[in-house]
Design a protein around this motif. Structure first.
Motif, PDB file in Angstrom:
ATOM      1  N   VAL A  54       0.748  -1.504  -0.104  1.00 57.48           N
ATOM      2  CA  VAL A  54       0.182  -0.095   0.153  1.00 57.48           C
ATOM      3  C   VAL A  54       0.649   1.239   0.087  1.00 57.48           C
ATOM      4  CG1 VAL A  54      -1.384   1.108   1.376  1.00 57.48           C
ATOM      5  CG2 VAL A  54      -1.512  -1.055   1.087  1.00 57.48           C
ATOM      6  N   GLY A  57       1.922   2.241  -2.956  1.00 52.28           N
ATOM      7  CA  GLY A  57       1.487   2.382  -4.234  1.00 52.28           C
ATOM      8  C   GLY A  57       0.547   1.452  -5.248  1.00 52.28           C
ATOM      9  N   VAL A  59      -1.081  -1.696  -3.819  1.00 46.22           N
ATOM     10  CA  VAL A  59      -1.856  -1.899  -4.164  1.00 46.22           C
ATOM     11  C   VAL A  59      -2.821  -0.904  -3.219  1.00 46.22           C
ATOM     12  CG1 VAL A  59      -3.455  -3.830  -1.860  1.00 46.22           C
ATOM     13  CG2 VAL A  59      -1.409  -4.412  -3.201  1.00 46.22           C
ATOM     14  N   GLU A  60      -4.103  -1.306  -3.251  1.00 45.62           N
ATOM     15  CA  GLU A  60      -5.170  -0.404  -2.883  1.00 45.62           C
ATOM     16  C   GLU A  60      -6.278  -0.586  -2.076  1.00 45.62           C
ATOM     17  OE1 GLU A  60      -6.382   2.682  -5.787  1.00 45.62           O
ATOM     18  OE2 GLU A  60      -7.397   0.896  -7.240  1.00 45.62           O
ATOM     19  N   GLU A  61      -7.003  -0.234  -1.631  1.00 44.21           N
ATOM     20  CA  GLU A  61      -8.395  -0.678  -0.987  1.00 44.21           C
ATOM     21  C   GLU A  61      -9.601  -0.439  -2.065  1.00 44.21           C
ATOM     22  OE1 GLU A  61      -9.045   1.825   3.113  1.00 44.21           O
ATOM     23  OE2 GLU A  61      -7.710   1.326   3.826  1.00 44.21           O
ATOM     24  N   ALA A  62     -10.393  -1.566  -1.847  1.00 48.31           N
ATOM     25  CA  ALA A  62     -11.538  -1.445  -2.446  1.00 48.31           C
ATOM     26  C   ALA A  62     -12.709  -1.798  -2.285  1.00 48.31           C
ATOM     27  CB  ALA A  62     -11.215  -2.499  -3.572  1.00 48.31           C
ATOM     28  N   ARG A  77      -7.272  -4.770  -3.229  1.00 49.96           N
ATOM     29  CA  ARG A  77      -7.155  -4.514  -4.432  1.00 49.96           C
ATOM     30  C   ARG A  77      -5.193  -4.718  -5.262  1.00 49.96           C
ATOM     31  NH1 ARG A  77     -11.307  -1.724  -8.684  1.00 49.96           N
ATOM     32  NH2 ARG A  77      -9.971   0.242  -7.697  1.00 49.96           N
ATOM     33  N   ARG A  79      -3.579  -2.104  -7.554  1.00 46.46           N
ATOM     34  CA  ARG A  79      -4.299  -1.481  -8.506  1.00 46.46           C
ATOM     35  C   ARG A  79      -3.499  -0.817  -9.935  1.00 46.46           C
ATOM     36  NH1 ARG A  79      -1.024   4.965  -6.905  1.00 46.46           N
ATOM     37  NH2 ARG A  79      -1.522   6.210  -8.978  1.00 46.46           N
ATOM     38  N   ASP A  81      -3.549   1.319 -12.066  1.00 51.55           N
ATOM     39  CA  ASP A  81      -2.304   2.705 -12.948  1.00 51.55           C
ATOM     40  C   ASP A  81      -1.593   2.437 -12.830  1.00 51.55           C
ATOM     41  OD1 ASP A  81      -3.555   3.838 -10.784  1.00 51.55           O
ATOM     42  OD2 ASP A  81      -3.947   5.497 -11.297  1.00 51.55           O
ATOM     43  N   SER A  82      -1.214   1.673 -11.710  1.00 54.96           N
ATOM     44  CA  SER A  82       1.215   1.129 -10.747  1.00 54.96           C
ATOM     45  C   SER A  82       1.625   1.553 -11.235  1.00 54.96           C
ATOM     46  CB  SER A  82       0.562   0.624  -9.211  1.00 54.96           C
ATOM     47  OG  SER A  82       0.209  -0.889  -9.464  1.00 54.96           O
ATOM     48  N   ASP A 101      -2.585  -1.353 -18.984  1.00 56.03           N
ATOM     49  CA  ASP A 101      -2.315  -1.485 -17.523  1.00 56.03           C
ATOM     50  C   ASP A 101      -2.540  -3.130 -17.145  1.00 56.03           C
ATOM     51  OD1 ASP A 101      -5.120  -2.572 -17.711  1.00 56.03           O
ATOM     52  OD2 ASP A 101      -5.772  -0.488 -17.181  1.00 56.03           O
TER      53      ASP A 101
END
Length: 440
Positions: A54, A57, A59-62, A77, A79, A81-82, A101
């Motif tokens: 996280v 950048g 992994v992000e919350e979903a 999940r 991310r 566009d990382s 992507d």
């Protein structure tokens, strides 16, 4: 620090990161709680890895889901566009370049036709022309998408031929059927394509990239073993024995199916490809008295042959009589392919055989029914009874998607890091001692 297995703590951290990333990527959004059983990691290890991912950048919350009697659990999940990948298919009628992507959503595409200028098919594969197509195509997709090159995981390329590594050259392509003899494709691309030196190239056989795509994202998902067949101008195959692993390309099209038979484009006699590839199929129709479209590319010519053989499949062919010559050639081709499939069944005993490639998709389920019948009649009873033969799911872009998955596989193997950082490894003492003896 080194653990008893011989792996370092750094190795274990990388493996833990890779396990979490792969589960989130392939299984979709998941909670920290669910990631433990899915990866075999402790809750503390999962929390540490997720916190790292996280913060970076990746992994992000979903959203969240309800839990049994407790607070809602946060879903995580990868991310999308990382990072980004470029996938390239050096095909038989065109070069296709796509920028995607992490969800495999296409952001930009460029297509460059491969047209023969002379009477020989290999003319379209002039190395300078292909490299120029790749140079301009990569520039086009980056310009259209406005993606910074430092966010590229790499460039994956599917090629027709055997790929080997050569010192100082990188990936070298031995494409006997297209006239490529030890072409230093990676070096040529690094010299011509405007990408930073640290952007990696992953160059592999097109059948293998097709197999990668179908096993990860298509009809091969869930199978422990499969053979993915690429059926285009020629034929090739990828053998996979691990659903998340990379398969190996096999030159299945150059198995001898008839001693002293037809001349194959590789130069040998009696290869399966000399009877079952689309190029050979159209030539055999012509020799039998058929009339393939003049001056048409192979895809258009094969469509015309299928319309002649199965007129009800054409837009305006209702009520027309089938072309008996085209039907006979197709049936003979089905038997040759079925015999080739039986070799794959007997040798590898796969759970599934999947057919892809532009010609395989054009021939479709009707033709495959005939191939399947011949395959099971030629193969040993037990493995034939346990194999499922069907079409791939990913359509004509499967090789490109599989090529883009090559940088993705490398990314997972590195635990989500673009560049491996670490101390330089030193040679063991015994190697230094033996080299000293050899120098005396």
């Amino acid at each position: 620090m080194e653990v008893r297995s011989g792996r370092t703590v750094r190795d274990l951290r990388r493996e833990n990161r890779a396990a979490v990333l792969q589960r989130l990527y392939f299984d979709g959004p998941s909670s920290r709680f669910a990631l433990g059983p899915a990866t075999g990691l402790s809750s503390g290890s999962v929390s540490n890895v997720v916190a790292e991912l996280v913060a970076e950048g990746l992994v992000e919350e979903a959203g969240s889901i309800d839990s049994a009697g407790g607070r809602p659990r946060t879903l995580l999940r990868v991310r999308p566009d990382s990072h980004y990948m470029i996938g390239i298919d050096i095909g038989e009628t065109r070069v296709r370049i796509e920028l995607l992507d992490l969800t495999l959503t296409e952001l930009a595409r460029a297509e460059k036709p491969l047209a023969a200028d002379g009477p020989r098919r290999v003319d379209r594969y002039d190395v300078g022309v292909v490299v120029e197509h790749l140079r301009t195509g990569v520039a086009e997709v980056l310009d259209r998408s406005r993606i910074a090159t430092d966010r590229l995981l790499g460039v994956g390329i599917g090629v027709p031929g055997i790929v080997a590594e050569a010192p100082g050259e990188g990936a070298v392509v031995h494409g006997q059927t297209i006239g490529w003899n030890a072409v230093p494709l990676e070096r040529l691309l690094r010299e011509s394509v405007r990408l930073p030196e640290d952007v990696p190239y992953y160059i592999d056989n097109g059948a293998r990239t097709l197999g990668q795509a179908e096993m990860w994202f298509g009809a091969g998902r869930g199978a422990r073993s499969a053979v993915v067949v690429l059926f285009g101008s020629g034929v090739g195959a990828c053998v996979v024995t691990d659903d998340l692993g990379q398969g190996r390309a096999v030159e299945w099209g150059h198995l001898t199916v008839r001693v002293r038979g037809r001349r194959c484009r590789c130069g040998a006699l009696g290869c399966l490809e000399a009877y079952a590839g689309a190029e050979a199929l159209l030539e055999r129709w012509r020799e039998a008295g058929g009339r393939p479209l003049a001056d048409a590319d192979e895809e258009t010519a094969l469509t015309a042959m299928l319309t002649a053989a199965y007129p009800e499949d054409g837009a305006d062919g209702a009520g027309a009589e089938p072309d008996a010559t085209a039907l006979a050639v197709l049936e003979e081709t089905a038997e040759y392919l079925g015999a080739g499939f039986s070799d794959l069944i007997n040798l590898f005993q796969p759970e599934r055989i999947l057919v892809g490639g532009w010609a395989g998709l054009q021939l479709g389920a009707r033709f495959l029914d005939s191939v399947r019948a011949y395959a099971t009649s030629y193969a040993l009873d037990h493995p034939a009874a346990h194999v499922r033969i069907g079409l791939g799911m990913l359509g004509p872009d499967a090789v490109t998607v599989g090529a883009a998955a090559l940088p993705l596989a490398g990314f997972f193997a590195r635990g989500g890091r673009q560049v491996e950082a670490g101390p330089r490894e030193t040679a063991p003492a015994w190697r230094t001692a033996l080299r000293g003896r050899a120098a005396q």
